[in-house]
Motif scaffolding. Structure first.
Motif, PDB file in Angstrom:
ATOM      1  N   VAL A  31       1.008  -1.101  -0.020  1.00  0.00           N
ATOM      2  CA  VAL A  31       0.159  -0.067  -0.036  1.00  0.00           C
ATOM      3  C   VAL A  31       0.989   1.360  -0.067  1.00  0.00           C
ATOM      4  O   VAL A  31       0.197   2.459  -0.030  1.00  0.00           O
ATOM      5  N   TYR A  32       2.230   1.284   0.193  1.00  0.00           N
ATOM      6  CA  TYR A  32       2.979   2.377   0.106  1.00  0.00           C
ATOM      7  C   TYR A  32       3.830   2.646  -1.090  1.00  0.00           C
ATOM      8  O   TYR A  32       3.852   1.900  -1.972  1.00  0.00           O
ATOM      9  N   ALA A  33       3.739   4.078  -1.542  1.00  0.00           N
ATOM     10  CA  ALA A  33       4.275   4.418  -2.635  1.00  0.00           C
ATOM     11  C   ALA A  33       6.010   4.558  -2.330  1.00  0.00           C
ATOM     12  O   ALA A  33       6.137   4.523  -1.036  1.00  0.00           O
ATOM     13  N   THR A  52       4.178   4.261  -7.451  1.00  0.00           N
ATOM     14  CA  THR A  52       3.040   4.525  -6.434  1.00  0.00           C
ATOM     15  C   THR A  52       2.661   2.930  -6.179  1.00  0.00           C
ATOM     16  O   THR A  52       3.265   1.926  -6.964  1.00  0.00           O
ATOM     17  N   ASN A  53       1.760   2.688  -5.599  1.00  0.00           N
ATOM     18  CA  ASN A  53       1.341   1.391  -5.013  1.00  0.00           C
ATOM     19  C   ASN A  53       0.648   0.662  -6.154  1.00  0.00           C
ATOM     20  O   ASN A  53       0.330  -0.590  -6.208  1.00  0.00           O
ATOM     21  N   GLU A  98       6.466   6.032   1.593  1.00  0.00           N
ATOM     22  CA  GLU A  98       5.342   6.843   2.195  1.00  0.00           C
ATOM     23  C   GLU A  98       4.034   6.535   1.752  1.00  0.00           C
ATOM     24  O   GLU A  98       3.633   5.670   0.874  1.00  0.00           O
ATOM     25  N   LYS A  99       3.055   6.895   2.904  1.00  0.00           N
ATOM     26  CA  LYS A  99       1.720   6.469   2.790  1.00  0.00           C
ATOM     27  C   LYS A  99       0.891   7.747   3.395  1.00  0.00           C
ATOM     28  O   LYS A  99       1.316   8.043   4.690  1.00  0.00           O
ATOM     29  N   TRP A 101      -2.985   8.491   4.590  1.00  0.00           N
ATOM     30  CA  TRP A 101      -4.550   8.066   4.918  1.00  0.00           C
ATOM     31  C   TRP A 101      -5.333   9.311   5.126  1.00  0.00           C
ATOM     32  O   TRP A 101      -4.792  10.374   5.635  1.00  0.00           O
ATOM     33  N   ALA A 107       0.026  10.302   8.176  1.00  0.00           N
ATOM     34  CA  ALA A 107       0.924   9.971   7.170  1.00  0.00           C
ATOM     35  C   ALA A 107       2.023   9.584   7.801  1.00  0.00           C
ATOM     36  O   ALA A 107       2.465   9.319   8.949  1.00  0.00           O
ATOM     37  N   ASN A 109       6.286   7.938   6.705  1.00  0.00           N
ATOM     38  CA  ASN A 109       7.379   8.269   5.872  1.00  0.00           C
ATOM     39  C   ASN A 109       8.479   7.673   6.553  1.00  0.00           C
ATOM     40  O   ASN A 109       9.109   7.837   7.607  1.00  0.00           O
TER      41      ASN A 109
END
Length: 121
Positions: A31-33, A52-53, A98-99, A101, A107, A109
């Motif tokens: 789910v993380y970029a 990206t994810n 990074e993600k 929500w 966030a 990181n």
């Protein structure tokens, strides 16, 4: 505990290739970029490549056509294939996860420790 562990750096001659790997643990990797950044001596850290994810990629102009970012969600690993390396690619390369929500808004990181890439004859 979140860990991003880079590997694959080293010394290479101009025109050569390297493949960097970043193995992630402690996060739901899919789910993380993910991004690869680099920092040369006396310069600011810059984003080199991003994925990206969902697999969309972006590159800084200076590496387009030479570098390729990819990810293997089954192995929790992101890669950076670097071809036609030039002395100006010399830097410490860092992996980033990074993600963000939206609900609740927060966030995450995370950074790896970095791996040195030196391009020199």
């Amino acid at each position: 505990q979140v860990q991003l562990v880079e590997s694959g750096g080293g010394l290479v001659q101009p025109g050569g290739s390297l493949r960097l790997s970043c193995a992630a643990s402690g996060i739901l990797f899919s789910v993380y970029a993910m991004g690869w950044y680099r920092q040369a001596p006396g310069k600011q850290r810059e984003l080199v490549a991003h994925i990206t994810n969902s697999g969309q990629t972006n590159y800084v102009d200076s590496v387009k056509g030479r570098f390729t970012i990819s990810r293997d969600n089954a192995k929790n690993t992101v890669y950076l294939q670097m071809n036609s390396l030039q002395p100006e690619d010399t830097a410490v390369y860092y992996c980033n996860a990074e993600k963000a929500w939206t609900y609740p808004p927060r966030a995450a990181n995370y950074w790896g420790q970095g791996t040195q890439v030196t391009v020199s004859s």
